[in-house]
Design an enzyme around this catalytic site. Structure first.
Site, short mmCIF file in Angstrom:
data_model
loop_
_atom_site.label_atom_id
_atom_site.label_comp_id
_atom_site.label_asym_id
_atom_site.label_seq_id
_atom_site.Cartn_x
_atom_site.Cartn_y
_atom_site.Cartn_z
N HIS A 85 0.83 -1.21 0.00
CA HIS A 85 0.00 0.00 0.00
C HIS A 85 0.87 1.26 0.00
O HIS A 85 2.06 1.22 0.32
CB HIS A 85 -0.93 0.01 1.22
CG HIS A 85 -0.20 -0.05 2.52
ND1 HIS A 85 0.50 1.01 3.06
CD2 HIS A 85 -0.03 -1.08 3.40
CE1 HIS A 85 1.05 0.67 4.19
NE2 HIS A 85 0.75 -0.60 4.43
N GLY A 86 0.26 2.38 -0.31
CA GLY A 86 0.98 3.65 -0.34
C GLY A 86 1.18 4.26 1.04
O GLY A 86 0.83 3.67 2.07
#
Length: 463
Positions: A85-86
């Protein structure tokens, strides 16, 4: 749903951009005052741009020459991308630690240094427990930009035609930061091609992307076992970490016993999060010099080593289910291609966590140093390959690209964070693109075994 997501993220980000932080003098070697000199040691809290510095100048830059297929005949037929994920907010657990440190510094620290006055009079504790690891606007952009770069790197596979035709599949962990990262990746493509007449589904699959939660043996023997991380505990109480906490106490002019290893970690996280989320060189970064940052990086690497990597065999074996899923997709693409059919799943995008990627990288044998990381060998580990700052920034990604080079010559190229790597044990093959059959032969034992249900039983039956 996507409309609500975008509005929520943008509003939250707008509120936070007003927090004040002035430029620092201790800038990185490139001379950018917004980049802390210690940014390259932020481990799993680091920006993707620190792993690929050329992106600082052009966030959409790609270099297709890195692929280097053995002949001009070679064409990509499938790519699987397993992506972290970011950029996210801190978890509620870490916010509590930060709050405790902030209160100590605000009320108990003394001194005339400008960075300290800034913390005490200008900086406000804007992190709240309800943020709890949620994706930030930078995390949205991490995945939108990655999607565009990968479409430029593999234009024949990641294309509007393939997306509209259903040849690109999306799979995500159920965690909000992963779902929102997946939405962001898709938005990067739909905005690139100005697609407004169609939405594209994704599947939530925690069995694949959060396998660690469902592996009973891992949960009981490592995750919930206090003694499993004894090497980490010993290092946190050892001489290197003690020196870091004493230096922080000296800089704040507070008694040594006021600064615990938890507080040192909270200060390091404050520096890292401020930079990752807002791209500012926070005054909190002044509490560490490069030597301190190297110790903090090692502490995190030690934790990841024992909790997710080579410390215990079950750490890597917990990813057996993802390993088999990966090769089943590659085998299906190879089979369809060899029989002259169109590859029905040209691209698979799977979004998970650092805890998803690291066990798989370990199972594949990457970053396995000769000496194990322990609480007592910090001084001899300066050249270790196991460095999470390099492996696992936000939006870290492992790409497996299958090529048809003609005449039944199928090859597989691994890329980590958009850079070619070589499969451990296959370094004599054609650069980083060995024959696919050689890769399968190399991992034959795992492909014929590595059964998730069997490996994850708490009490394994005798053979």
């Amino acid at each position: 749903m996507p409309i609500v997501f975008w509005k929520t993220i943008v509003v939250h980000f707008t509120i936070l951009t007003g927090v004040c932080c002035c430029f620092r003098n201790d800038v990185n070697r490139g001379g950018n005052p917004n980049i802390p000199a210690i940014a390259k040691y932020f481990s799993t809290k680091g920006r993707y741009e620190e792993v690929n510095p050329y992106l600082i100048e052009d966030i959409l830059a790609v270099n297709r020459s890195i692929l280097q297929p053995p002949s001009a005949q070679c064409r990509e037929i499938h790519v699987t991308a397993i992506i972290r994920h970011g950029t996210r907010y801190p978890t509620s657990k870490n916010v509590k630690k930060m709050q405790k440190l902030y209160e100590l510094v605000k009320r108990g620290a003394s001194g005339q240094e400008s960075w300290l006055r800034e913390i005490q009079t200008q900086w406000t504790m804007w992190y709240t427990e309800d943020m709890d690891g949620r994706l930030v606007q930078k995390g949205v952009n991490d995945h939108k930009h990655l999607a565009v770069r990968l479409s430029k790197l593999f234009p024949s596979l990641i294309s509007e035609e393939k997306l509209r035709g259903g040849f690109i599949k999306f799979i995500t962990s159920s965690k909000h930061r992963c779902v929102n990262s997946t939405l962001s990746f898709k938005a990067g493509l739909t905005e690139l091609w100005a697609i407004t007449d169609k939405e594209f589904d994704h599947a939530v699959n925690d069995a694949l992307m959060r396998f660690f939660d469902q592996c009973t043996r891992f949960v009981e023997e490592v995750e919930n076992n206090p003694s499993a991380l004894s090497e980490v505990d010993k290092f946190m109480q050892g001489p290197e970490m003690r020196r870091v906490t004493e230096k922080i106490a000296d800089r704040l002019r507070v008694p040594y016993n006021n600064i615990t290893d938890d507080m040192a970690e909270a200060a390091f996280y404050l520096c890292a999060y401020e930079f990752a989320i807002k791209t500012v060189n926070s005054p909190w970064c002044q509490l560490f010099d490069e030597v301190d940052a190297q110790v903090m990086e090692y502490a995190n690497d030690l934790k990841q080593f024992w909790k997710r990597a080579y410390g215990y065999d079950i750490n890597r074996k917990s990813s057996c289910i993802l390993f088999h899923d990966l090769f089943s997709r590659l085998n299906k693409a190879a089979s369809e291609n060899m029989s002259g059919q169109q590859v029905t799943e040209a691209v698979t995008v799977q979004v998970g966590h650092a805890e998803t990627l690291l066990p798989l990288l370990t199972l594949l044998g990457f970053f396995n140093d000769n000496d194990r990381l322990t609480s007592t060998n910090y001084a001899t580990q300066t050249q270790r390959s196991f460095r999470t700052s390099h492996m696992l920034p936000y939006a870290a990604n492992l790409l497996l690209v299958l090529y048809d080079c003609g005449g039944g010559d199928l090859r597989l190229q691994p890329l980590l964070n958009e850079k070619p790597v070589t499969f451990p044990g296959l370094t004599d093959q054609q650069a980083s693109m060995p024959l696919y059959q050689d890769v399968k032969d190399h991992y034959r034992e795992l492909l014929q075994g590595c059964d998730f249900e069997n490996e994850c039983q708490l009490f394994k039956s005798p053979a």
